[in-house]
Enzyme design. Structure first.
Site, mmCIF file in Angstrom:
data_model
loop_
_atom_site.group_PDB
_atom_site.id
_atom_site.type_symbol
_atom_site.label_atom_id
_atom_site.label_comp_id
_atom_site.label_asym_id
_atom_site.label_seq_id
_atom_site.Cartn_x
_atom_site.Cartn_y
_atom_site.Cartn_z
ATOM 1 N N ARG A 15 0.833 -1.194 0.000
ATOM 2 C CA ARG A 15 0.000 0.000 0.000
ATOM 3 C C ARG A 15 0.881 1.263 0.000
ATOM 4 O O ARG A 15 2.085 1.200 0.238
ATOM 5 C CB ARG A 15 -0.911 0.018 1.236
ATOM 6 C CG ARG A 15 -2.020 -0.995 1.211
ATOM 7 C CD ARG A 15 -2.759 -1.077 2.542
ATOM 8 N NE ARG A 15 -1.919 -1.637 3.598
ATOM 9 C CZ ARG A 15 -2.308 -1.769 4.867
ATOM 10 N NH1 ARG A 15 -3.505 -1.365 5.238
ATOM 11 N NH2 ARG A 15 -1.492 -2.307 5.765
ATOM 12 N N LYS A 73 1.811 2.255 7.305
ATOM 13 C CA LYS A 73 2.227 1.533 8.493
ATOM 14 C C LYS A 73 3.155 2.375 9.351
ATOM 15 O O LYS A 73 3.708 3.388 8.917
ATOM 16 C CB LYS A 73 2.927 0.227 8.113
ATOM 17 C CG LYS A 73 2.008 -0.778 7.440
ATOM 18 C CD LYS A 73 0.776 -1.106 8.279
ATOM 19 C CE LYS A 73 1.090 -1.858 9.548
ATOM 20 N NZ LYS A 73 -0.119 -2.151 10.358
ATOM 21 N N TYR A 92 -0.998 4.662 10.594
ATOM 22 C CA TYR A 92 -1.325 3.706 11.650
ATOM 23 C C TYR A 92 -0.093 3.564 12.532
ATOM 24 O O TYR A 92 0.997 3.249 12.034
ATOM 25 C CB TYR A 92 -1.684 2.334 11.064
ATOM 26 C CG TYR A 92 -3.009 2.286 10.340
ATOM 27 C CD1 TYR A 92 -4.197 2.493 11.032
ATOM 28 C CD2 TYR A 92 -3.073 2.020 8.977
ATOM 29 C CE1 TYR A 92 -5.424 2.439 10.375
ATOM 30 C CE2 TYR A 92 -4.297 1.964 8.315
ATOM 31 C CZ TYR A 92 -5.471 2.177 9.025
ATOM 32 O OH TYR A 92 -6.674 2.132 8.377
ATOM 33 N N HIS A 94 -0.303 2.189 16.247
ATOM 34 C CA HIS A 94 -0.446 1.040 17.163
ATOM 35 C C HIS A 94 0.599 1.103 18.277
ATOM 36 O O HIS A 94 1.305 0.123 18.550
ATOM 37 C CB HIS A 94 -0.331 -0.275 16.392
ATOM 38 C CG HIS A 94 -1.350 -0.435 15.308
ATOM 39 N ND1 HIS A 94 -2.694 -0.600 15.568
ATOM 40 C CD2 HIS A 94 -1.234 -0.439 13.948
ATOM 41 C CE1 HIS A 94 -3.355 -0.707 14.429
ATOM 42 N NE2 HIS A 94 -2.504 -0.609 13.429
ATOM 43 N N GLU A 116 -5.724 4.828 13.676
ATOM 44 C CA GLU A 116 -6.586 3.861 14.369
ATOM 45 C C GLU A 116 -7.257 4.402 15.622
ATOM 46 O O GLU A 116 -8.187 3.785 16.148
ATOM 47 C CB GLU A 116 -5.800 2.578 14.714
ATOM 48 C CG GLU A 116 -4.830 2.701 15.873
ATOM 49 C CD GLU A 116 -3.465 3.254 15.473
ATOM 50 O OE1 GLU A 116 -2.575 3.293 16.347
ATOM 51 O OE2 GLU A 116 -3.287 3.649 14.303
ATOM 52 N N ILE A 265 -6.418 -11.097 13.740
ATOM 53 C CA ILE A 265 -6.381 -9.820 13.021
ATOM 54 C C ILE A 265 -5.779 -8.685 13.847
ATOM 55 O O ILE A 265 -4.977 -7.908 13.331
ATOM 56 C CB ILE A 265 -7.794 -9.461 12.490
ATOM 57 C CG1 ILE A 265 -8.210 -10.471 11.418
ATOM 58 C CG2 ILE A 265 -7.809 -8.036 11.911
ATOM 59 C CD1 ILE A 265 -9.599 -10.278 10.859
ATOM 60 N N ASP A 268 -1.350 -6.553 15.485
ATOM 61 C CA ASP A 268 -0.533 -5.343 15.620
ATOM 62 C C ASP A 268 -0.831 -4.601 16.920
ATOM 63 O O ASP A 268 -0.129 -3.659 17.285
ATOM 64 C CB ASP A 268 -0.691 -4.402 14.414
ATOM 65 C CG ASP A 268 -2.120 -4.218 13.963
ATOM 66 O OD1 ASP A 268 -3.037 -4.551 14.744
ATOM 67 O OD2 ASP A 268 -2.319 -3.752 12.836
ATOM 68 N N PRO A 298 0.491 -8.690 10.504
ATOM 69 C CA PRO A 298 -0.083 -7.438 10.991
ATOM 70 C C PRO A 298 -0.573 -6.481 9.918
ATOM 71 O O PRO A 298 -1.284 -5.531 10.220
ATOM 72 C CB PRO A 298 1.084 -6.806 11.765
ATOM 73 C CG PRO A 298 2.295 -7.324 11.071
ATOM 74 C CD PRO A 298 1.952 -8.718 10.623
ATOM 75 N N ASN A 299 -0.180 -6.710 8.675
ATOM 76 C CA ASN A 299 -0.606 -5.811 7.598
ATOM 77 C C ASN A 299 -1.320 -6.594 6.500
ATOM 78 O O ASN A 299 -0.950 -6.552 5.330
ATOM 79 C CB ASN A 299 0.587 -5.018 7.039
ATOM 80 C CG ASN A 299 1.675 -5.917 6.457
ATOM 81 O OD1 ASN A 299 1.933 -6.999 6.961
ATOM 82 N ND2 ASN A 299 2.319 -5.462 5.394
#
Length: 369
Positions: A15, A73, A92, A94, A116, A265, A268, A298-299
């Site tokens: 991405r 990420k 993101y 996390h 997130e 899912i 992360d 995680p992705n």
């Protein structure tokens, strides 16, 4: 403002933080956009498409000179050296499951704005929702793949066939991820059980699925039984910004049939399975424990980057534009959704769940202005 779009370096992360239409929007509003060379190739976007939209195609060192970095990420250690004081990192993050990154961002003086944790006006998560849809739908697709015998699974076809029972799918969590996983599993013809702690949410899902999904209150007894009976278990529980609770105990996993599959899912954020002892990658996505295949990438949406990139940037660009137009302070004071995304500001943790995760001091963003 100068906005930088680096090429993602996480394993098989295809991405990219922006699409050409987003570049055009920012440029039309008077901003400069740096896009790192070949940043969009994994999503099927060429440098020339970005250039035609008004971006400057630059090297990795140049792209990080920007005032705001838009990523997908979290920054990896190899990228720490590029991050600067007062630079906005919009991605993101996390952080509650990543002390090293949290400590670094605090020390750097950068401003960490996490997709997130941004809470919308309807108490939704507008920048998490599109990737939750993708991950939820992917989870069943991936689970079906690893249930195949030649991939190490038990050899169960989730949809079954005439005269043969379908596979059993257990989904823990009835939010966006869980709903999309259930929708996909039902579409394949699987026998689906979904658990959630909220009775009102279960009623909503009952109306949606009209009896095609078995709905249970999430408690240790129901989880233990539903996991033991399942061919595929999808973990879909997320507490925004916080570490994921270890809901599925190791003893439950031990009761599963050999060759069953679990998809964690929220890995992360630490994951919800006690047996999720390591994070995997698209390159090497699984490990086996107690005879059960564990998928802990995680992705996940990075594997369907063409869809995921466009879905994500449809949601991120309006907020990015607001930050670029007003500056982070004015934008956050005007828009509460942006404020809820600020995790790190002026060397402090400004999101309570992150501070709590590391037993550190929480300071409200407003008190640091």
């Amino acid at each position: 403002m100068i906005i930088g779009i680096p090429k993602e370096i996480k394993n098989n992360e295809n991405r990219v933080g922006i699409v050409p239409a987003g570049v055009r929007t920012l440029v039309e509003n008077g901003h400069t956009v740096f896009v790192q060379t070949e940043a969009g190739l994994g999503s099927g976007i060429t440098d020339s498409e970005y250039a035609e939209a008004g971006a400057e195609i630059v090297s990795i060192s140049k792209v990080w000179d920007a005032n705001m970095i838009i990523k997908v990420k979290e920054p990896l250690e190899e990228e720490f050296k590029y991050i600067k004081k007062d630079q906005i990192i919009f991605t993101y993050l996390h952080l509650a499951a990543n002390k090293k990154l949290t400590d670094f961002l605090k020390k750097s003086g950068a401003i960490g704005v996490a997709y997130e944790t941004m809470v919308g006006t309807k108490n939704d998560l507008p920048l998490l929702t599109p990737m939750s849809e993708v991950a939820g739908r992917m989870s069943v697709q991936i689970g079906a793949h690893f249930l195949e015998k030649n991939n190490g699974g038990s050899g169960v076809l989730l949809g079954g066939i005439s005269g043969v029972l379908p596979g059993r799918v257990t989904i823990i969590g009835g939010g966006i991820v869980g709903y999309n996983a259930a929708k996909t599993a039902v579409g394949l013809g699987a026998e689906v059980t979904l658990l959630d702690i909220n009775p009102n949410r279960l009623r909503e899902l009952d109306n949606i699925f009209n009896g095609r999904v078995r709905l249970l209150i999430s408690n240790s007894t129901n989880i233990s039984e539903a996991v033991a009976q399942a061919d595929l278990v999808v973990g879909a529980v997320l507490i925004p910004g916080d570490v994921a609770p270890k809901i599925v105990k190791e003893e439950y996993i031990k009761k599963m049939k050999p060759g069953s599959v679990v998809i964690d899912i929220p890995i992360d954020q630490g994951g919800i399975f006690e047996t999720s002892e390591k994070i995997t990658s698209h390159e090497s996505p699984i490990f086996v424990k107690h005879g059960v295949i564990h998928y802990t990438v995680p992705n996940m949406p990075g594997a369907v980057a063409k869809t995921a990139t466009f879905a994500l940037t449809n949601s991120t660009i309006p907020y990015a534009l607001e930050i670029a137009n007003r500056g982070i302070v004015a934008a956050a004071l005007e828009n509460k959704t942006i404020k809820t995304g600020i995790n790190i500001f002026k060397n402090n943790i400004t999101l309570e769940v992150v501070a709590k995760a590391f037993k550190e001091e929480f300071i409200d963003f407003v008190d640091l202005i």
